[in-house]
Design an enzyme around this catalytic site. Structure first.
Site, PDB file in Angstrom:
ATOM      1  CD  GLU A 107      40.513  52.896  24.639  1.00 42.66           C
ATOM      2  OE1 GLU A 107      39.458  52.861  24.003  1.00 42.66           O
ATOM      3  OE2 GLU A 107      41.123  51.870  25.016  1.00 42.66           O
ATOM      4  CD  GLU A 127      44.139  50.311  21.789  1.00 40.11           C
ATOM      5  OE1 GLU A 127      43.871  50.624  22.961  1.00 40.11           O
ATOM      6  OE2 GLU A 127      44.671  51.127  20.982  1.00 40.11           O
TER       7      GLU A 127
END
Length: 252
Positions: A107, A127
């Site tokens: 990210e 995730e």
């Protein structure tokens, strides 16, 4: 040794994350990244920033321990502020990536302008395997690749190879593992030859959707903290990871 090191030479700023063994992004490391960006940005000699990480892997992601209640109330906003700081950096940002670049590590990288990857790099958002989601990636991936690729990364948690990430438009250049630093520095050097004023305006022009990205970051942060982390599955998935066992999902 500091977890984040900065330097500036010939117009090229360096920000190196060094938190062995796999550069986990704890709150302290995230604070170091933000501080490094704040230190480098105002320097009038700066033309380009090279973001990299020491060791075999760029980053295995954000700290799972700090994701658990009640720490996520601090971690998630601070993590999103770090991604936003990379995204909003006033001059071009090149990310040089080797080995695993997963979760929060990816990210942060997605907020760079250009990604140069070693052939051994792997890019993934795992995730979902822990019952949570990548908030910054949900905001950034749809601006970088197709909706389908973004969805596949987020929904499956499966990683992409460096070449797959290049084909998807996420990675700009793939080089041999032992050439990564030289290739990234060479690219930074080509950019650093140019006018700082022109580079700043070029970045502003390319990032014309600033308000849209800011709104997307804000919404992703709110959904994560106020909705996702209130669910039983989010806490179960994170705790199961720490316990090294399979999660038991609820029937929500």
């Amino acid at each position: 040794m500091a977890a984040v090191r900065t330097s500036l030479e010939s117009g090229v700023g360096r920000l190196v994350v060094s938190h062995p063994p796999v550069n986990i992004l704890t709150r302290d490391v995230l604070a170091g990244i933000r501080a490094g960006l704040e230190q480098l940005a105002p320097d009038p000699s700066l033309r380009v920033l090279l973001l990299s990480a020491a060791g075999k892997h760029f980053s295995a992601g954000a700290s799972v321990e700090e994701h658990l209640p009640p720490l996520y109330d601090d971690l998630i906003p601070e993590f999103m502020a770090t991604v936003s700081a990379v995204d909003a950096f006033p001059l071009p940002v090149i990310a040089a990536v080797q080995g695993r670049c997963l979760g929060g590590g990816l990210e942060v990288v997605l907020a760079a302008d250009i990604i140069v990857a070693a052939t051994n790099a792997r890019f993934g958002q795992p995730e979902i395997l822990l019952g949570v989601v990548p908030p910054a990636a949900c905001a950034l991936l749809p601006t970088l690749t197709s909706r389908g690729v973004a969805a596949q990364l987020v929904y499956t948690g499966d990683p992409l190879s460096a070449e797959e990430a290049r084909a998807a438009g996420i990675v700009t250049q793939v080089v041999e593992d032992d050439e990564l630093e030289d290739a990234a520095l060479a690219l930074a050097g080509r950019i650093a030859r140019h006018s700082g004023a022109a580079l700043r305006i070029a970045k502003q022009s390319l990032r014309h959707d600033e308000s849209g990205r800011t709104n997307a970051f804000s919404r992703a942060t709110s959904l994560y903290v106020e909705s996702l982390m209130r669910t039983q599955d989010a806490v179960e998935g994170l705790q199961a990871f720490l316990d090294k066992r399979e999660p038991v999902w609820s029937h929500q």
